[in-house]
Design an enzyme around this catalytic site. Sequence first.
Site, PDB file in Angstrom:
ATOM      1  N   GLU A 225       0.803  -1.222   0.000  1.00 19.94           N
ATOM      2  CA  GLU A 225       0.000   0.000   0.000  1.00 19.94           C
ATOM      3  C   GLU A 225       0.840   1.279   0.000  1.00 19.94           C
ATOM      4  OE1 GLU A 225      -4.022  -1.518   2.210  1.00 19.94           O
ATOM      5  OE2 GLU A 225      -2.315  -1.124   3.496  1.00 19.94           O
TER       6      GLU A 225
HETATM    7  C1  NGO Z   1      -3.960  -4.801   4.834  1.00 16.63           C
HETATM    8  C2  NGO Z   1      -3.053  -3.628   5.108  1.00 16.63           C
HETATM    9  C3  NGO Z   1      -2.807  -3.408   6.591  1.00 16.63           C
HETATM   10  C4  NGO Z   1      -4.121  -3.485   7.371  1.00 16.63           C
HETATM   11  C5  NGO Z   1      -4.797  -4.803   7.085  1.00 16.63           C
HETATM   12  C6  NGO Z   1      -6.126  -4.914   7.827  1.00 16.63           C
HETATM   13  C7  NGO Z   1      -1.841  -5.380   4.390  1.00 16.63           C
HETATM   14  C8  NGO Z   1      -0.701  -6.212   3.963  1.00 16.63           C
HETATM   15  N1  NGO Z   1      -1.827  -4.062   4.460  1.00 16.63           N
HETATM   16  O1  NGO Z   1      -3.012  -5.889   4.797  1.00 16.63           O
HETATM   17  O2  NGO Z   1      -2.183  -2.180   6.796  1.00 16.63           O
HETATM   18  O3  NGO Z   1      -3.866  -3.388   8.753  1.00 16.63           O
HETATM   19  O4  NGO Z   1      -5.033  -4.992   5.720  1.00 16.63           O
HETATM   20  O5  NGO Z   1      -6.805  -6.090   7.576  1.00 16.63           O
END
Ligand code: NGO
Length: 652
Positions: free
Chosen positions: A331
């Site tokens: 992200e």
């Molecule tokens: C995503 C995000 C995290 C969140 C999570 C919550 C990943 C790899 N990046 O997973 O920052 O905490 O969802 O479910």
Amino acid sequence: MVRLARVVMAVVLAGVGLLVPASAPAVAATMADVVPVPVVTQPTSATYTLPSGASVFTQAGSADVGTYLAAILRRSTGYALPIATAGSGEPTSGISLLLTGADPSVGAQGYQLDVTAAAVVLRAQTATGLFNGVQTLRQLLPAEIESPTVRPGPWTVPGGRIVDYPRFAYRGAMLDVARHFHPVATVKQYIDRIALYKINYLHLHLSDDQGWRIVVDSWPRLATYGGSTQVGGGPGGYYTKAQFQEIVAYAASRHITVVPEIDMPGHTNAALASYADLNCNGVAPALYTGTAVGFSSLCTTKEITYTFVNDVLTELAALTPGPYLHIGGDEADATSAAQYAAFMNRVQPMVTGKSKTVMGWHQIGASAVQHSAGRVVQFWGTGTSDSSVTTAVSRGAKVVMSPSNKAYLDMKYTNSTPIGLSWAGLIEVQTAYEWNPGTHVSGVPATAVLGVEAPMWSETIVTEDHIEFMAFPRLPAIAELGWSPWSTHNWTAFRARLAVQGPRWTIMGIDFYRSPQIAWPTTGSTVRYEAENAAITLGVAEANHAGYSGTGFVNYDSAVGSNVQWTVSTPAAGTATLRIRYANGSTTNRPMDITVNGALVADELSFTGTGAWATWQTRTLTVTLPAGTSTVRATATTAIGGPNVDYLEVQR
Ligand code: NGO
């Protein structure tokens, strides 16, 4: 009901039978009960019964595992279980942990267990294999073996042979200590819980927008300022280097390798807030306590960013005996794809330059990011294909499977799960179990899969009880996918084996989700209901006296009528033993009325002094409960109020 006519009470009490002995004989386990299911199980009709004078026999190299096993067995059996040196011949008594003679198929992590009427013999090629075998042996003993206090036994082990080894080398659990900080004691507790199911990696998500949780001496404000809050604005926290090493050592004692993660270049607001120089505009943002993702980025075009990353990774590598440094990479929405690749292409060699292997979320597999020797990409998508993953695999990367719609322990079970998220879907136990890591992502053959990992993100996960509730029973499902051969995969068989774990978790004090998909045992089971989670009237939940279970206990107000009311559920009508654990540090009796569904079942039941407010005792009574939910209430009957109450246990 305090003043109810004594005549009525006499009748009620006659049917109640107060203060029955708490300890029923232990129920034997079977070889078919083990989770994860072993590769080969050959039961016999023999039974081994642990005698009070038994020894644990070890060899050089297996003494630590022997000490660990004996400590577990001593708590509930009360036996001395001395550690002795194994002789050279075939063992004829006690429990032996041997590094010789195992079937060669067991490899580096597996074990062979032989149980006869005379002896229990565990054999493996490594201490890790023996440790895994010990987890199986625990499940072959009655559930009461997990009791923290002495129980009567008998301590039987079903006869036969198990030959067992894992499908995948990597079976992980991740704990996000960044969104909500979790102290060392909680992490250690989780290590003990995951070890039960042969999990061998603990991934710690040590930094995110909301907090930086590890001391870095060369950048001290990361912890002291960046670690000073968390989601919702609480106090946050961080691990000193000594504390982090304590976690690493504790994990190692459970044959678990810690994988530390510093998430970058996104998920970095805590670092950006701590050091203005790390921002492209030179301005430090405020600390962040919300739950949005994708808004922050290290300044990938500034040289100081790489000094920073190298310093952090140098110090982290020095604290990390395990092979992997996880660099996040998910992200990074505030960074362009080109800058992301440029950043990763400088950071990955820093990791390998410290003799560590790169691990990262699957976005690091993007084609513009170069391959790095041995690297591991962690798949967390909701779909079943991903070009970053297949690109990485085609260049030689291995994959850890954490599909977020299957393996994320922070997803709600159902719409009514009180905590958790649901962006990746609702994950009931069957959903967590019904997928194959070896075929899940198209273009990723089982040979490219290093293993599985169950991440626990902590946006909504605040307490140890929250962790347990979300991990159990899904973590054992993921653990079985990681350990057991695919040929054994069968939901019907799994749910039967999982059901048998329930009484063990209750005895261990694990506050698990009682999924309606599982036929939890209705007799011979004990369910614990913490007082602090019940309805409290004229009283407060507290945590200032030691020795309570869960996250606290209830301190009654000094008033008649102060009470705790539990909602308990019983699948079938029948008699049940209620146990109320309490402390009364005054010498004065603090009697309480106990009602079930509004009917008085014990009138002014005495709760006498226990010697100190941190000295807990249980008060036991037998009642009849209808099928379905019932309310059990304990109400103070005098102006000095009730005792401190830790929990209600319902044994059927
Ligand atoms: C995503 C995000 C995290 C969140 C999570 C919550 C990943 C790899 N990046 O997973 O920052 O905490 O969802 O479910």
